[in-house]
Write an enzyme that holds these catalytic residues in place. Structure first.
Site, PDB file in Angstrom:
ATOM      1  CG  HIS A 136      -5.832   1.848   5.103  1.00 59.10           C
ATOM      2  ND1 HIS A 136      -5.304   3.213   5.714  1.00 59.10           N
ATOM      3  CD2 HIS A 136      -4.537   0.960   5.096  1.00 59.10           C
ATOM      4  CE1 HIS A 136      -4.093   2.372   6.284  1.00 59.10           C
ATOM      5  NE2 HIS A 136      -3.468   1.559   5.808  1.00 59.10           N
ATOM      6  CG  ASN A 168      -2.061   1.096   1.226  1.00 58.86           C
ATOM      7  OD1 ASN A 168      -1.752   1.993   0.621  1.00 58.86           O
ATOM      8  ND2 ASN A 168      -2.493   1.458   2.598  1.00 58.86           N
ATOM      9  CD1 TRP A 169       3.357   1.616  -2.927  1.00 53.78           C
ATOM     10  CD2 TRP A 169       3.647   2.743  -4.552  1.00 53.78           C
ATOM     11  NE1 TRP A 169       4.137   0.696  -3.940  1.00 53.78           N
ATOM     12  CE2 TRP A 169       5.133   1.205  -5.515  1.00 53.78           C
ATOM     13  CE3 TRP A 169       3.404   3.358  -5.862  1.00 53.78           C
ATOM     14  CZ2 TRP A 169       5.082   1.218  -6.373  1.00 53.78           C
ATOM     15  CZ3 TRP A 169       3.806   3.341  -6.802  1.00 53.78           C
ATOM     16  CH2 TRP A 169       5.204   2.291  -7.266  1.00 53.78           C
ATOM     17  CE  LYS A 170      -0.253   3.363   4.806  1.00 53.55           C
ATOM     18  NZ  LYS A 170      -0.312   3.245   6.327  1.00 53.55           N
ATOM     19  N   GLY A 230       2.995  -1.254   4.604  1.00 51.90           N
ATOM     20  CA  GLY A 230       2.333   0.176   4.239  1.00 51.90           C
ATOM     21  C   GLY A 230       4.155   0.791   3.716  1.00 51.90           C
ATOM     22  N   GLY A 231       4.562   1.157   4.441  1.00 48.26           N
ATOM     23  CA  GLY A 231       6.719   1.287   4.504  1.00 48.26           C
ATOM     24  C   GLY A 231       6.959   0.961   3.498  1.00 48.26           C
ATOM     25  N   GLY A 268       2.866   2.283  10.619  1.00 54.24           N
ATOM     26  CA  GLY A 268       3.410   3.468  10.294  1.00 54.24           C
ATOM     27  C   GLY A 268       4.098   3.715  11.763  1.00 54.24           C
ATOM     28  CD  GLU A 312      -3.430  -2.764   7.829  1.00 49.67           C
ATOM     29  OE1 GLU A 312      -1.896  -3.011   6.997  1.00 49.67           O
ATOM     30  OE2 GLU A 312      -3.185  -1.075   7.839  1.00 49.67           O
ATOM     31  CB  SER A 325       5.320  -1.693  11.897  1.00 48.73           C
ATOM     32  OG  SER A 325       4.953  -0.204  11.838  1.00 48.73           O
ATOM     33  CD  GLU A 364      -3.031   5.761   6.785  1.00 46.71           C
ATOM     34  OE1 GLU A 364      -2.212   5.550   5.646  1.00 46.71           O
ATOM     35  OE2 GLU A 364      -2.178   5.093   7.181  1.00 46.71           O
TER      36      GLU A 364
HETATM   37  P1  PGA Z   1       2.662   0.113   7.231  1.00 50.00           P
HETATM   38  O1  PGA Z   1       1.141   0.170   7.100  1.00 50.00           O
HETATM   39  O2  PGA Z   1       3.636  -0.645   7.052  1.00 50.00           O
HETATM   40  O3  PGA Z   1       3.518   1.468   7.680  1.00 50.00           O
HETATM   41  O4  PGA Z   1       2.557  -0.113   9.417  1.00 50.00           O
HETATM   42  C1  PGA Z   1       0.229  -0.199   7.198  1.00 50.00           C
HETATM   43  C2  PGA Z   1      -0.557  -0.348   6.086  1.00 50.00           C
HETATM   44  O5  PGA Z   1      -0.971   0.569   6.307  1.00 50.00           O
HETATM   45  O6  PGA Z   1      -1.681  -0.596   5.468  1.00 50.00           O
END
Ligand code: PGA
Length: 259
Positions: free
Chosen positions: A99, A13-15, A238-239, A177, A171, A217, A101
């Protein structure tokens, strides 16, 4: 070591990161690493404006492309929105829905998430539905109530057949993050609970086929801990998904053995 019957899936997930001009170099690097690698399913979920470039670079490869959101409305007068049949027509396979967010920053509640899930599935997309509790909810000991509510409402109105195109991602909000992951036991406990909720509603066959990911993470260093758990079928990253080498390392780790 016995392999799980479900095909592992690792989704990035590049966000709102990277630029359209970076999609091609990323894709070429990832494909060079992943050449001949078919055991696991890899999905790269990019911002809307990068979807055409991602579809082009991954065309003919085993790597699928996903969006990170979809409108809760069908086609019409909704300035700035993108609907499910537009994603499908473009050639997108997956869409992330719910998600945390989007739940917290854009006020998406379980009803809106259910609407999006239904529209996306009706359009022929595959969905990755995110669920997870906040740190406060875990401290208040209501994690399972929260997860039950999110899972049941996301699936409201669906039949068992539609679940073939559903993937869940557990999640925990406090792990996204932050560099703090859930322990593999905590993640397994919730993923197994999600499978149980689906089993109660749709039966054992559907529940046994359902793929459930852990996210929060995940890195090449810790991914294996999660993949060894019996109810965890991959990860939402994500990251670490912004670096093709890290993303590929996690993909490699996800062979998903069960001992
Ligand atoms: P993260 O994000 O790996 O940077 O913690 C995961 C996500 O939001 O899907």
């Amino acid at each position: 070591m016995k392999k799980k019957s479900r095909r592992p899936i690792v989704a990035g997930n590049w966000k709102m990161n990277l630029l359209p001009s970076q999609v091609r170099p990323f894709g070429e690097e990832l494909m060079a690493l992943a050449a001949g690698f078919h055991r696991q399913e890899a999905v790269v979920c990019v911002p809307f404006v990068m979807l055409p470039a991602a579809l082009k670079v991954f065309e003919g490869s085993d790597i699928s492309v996903g969006a990170q959101n979809v409108s809760e409305n069908p086609r019409g007068a909704f300035t700035g929105e993108v609907c499910a049949d537009q994603l499908r027509d473009l050639g997108v396979k997956y869409v992330i829905i719910g998600h945390s967010e989007r739940r917290t920053l854009f006020d998406e509640d379980d009803i809106r998430i259910n609407t999006k899930v239904r529209l996306a599935l009706d359009a022929g997309l595959h969905v990755i539905i995110c669920v997870g509790e906040t740190a406060e909810q875990r401290n208040m000991d209501v994690t399972f109530e929260v997860i039950m509510l999110q899972v049941k409402s996301a699936l409201y109105g669906l039949d068992g057949d539609a679940l073939k195109r559903v993937v869940f991602a557990y999640e925990p909000v406090w792990a996204i993050g932050t560099g703090v992951t859930a322990t593999s036991d905590q993640a397994e406990e919730v993923c197994s609970f999600i499978r149980g909720v689906v089993r109660a509603k749709f039966g054992a066959r559907v529940a046994n086929g359902l793929r459930i990911l852990y996210g929060g993470s995940v890195t090449p260093e810790n991914a294996d801990d999660f993949f060894l758990m019996p109810d965890i079928d991959g990860a939402l990253i994500g990251g670490a998904s912004l670096d093709p080498h890290k993303f590929f390392s996690i993909l490699e780790e996800s062979e998903n053995n069960e001992d």
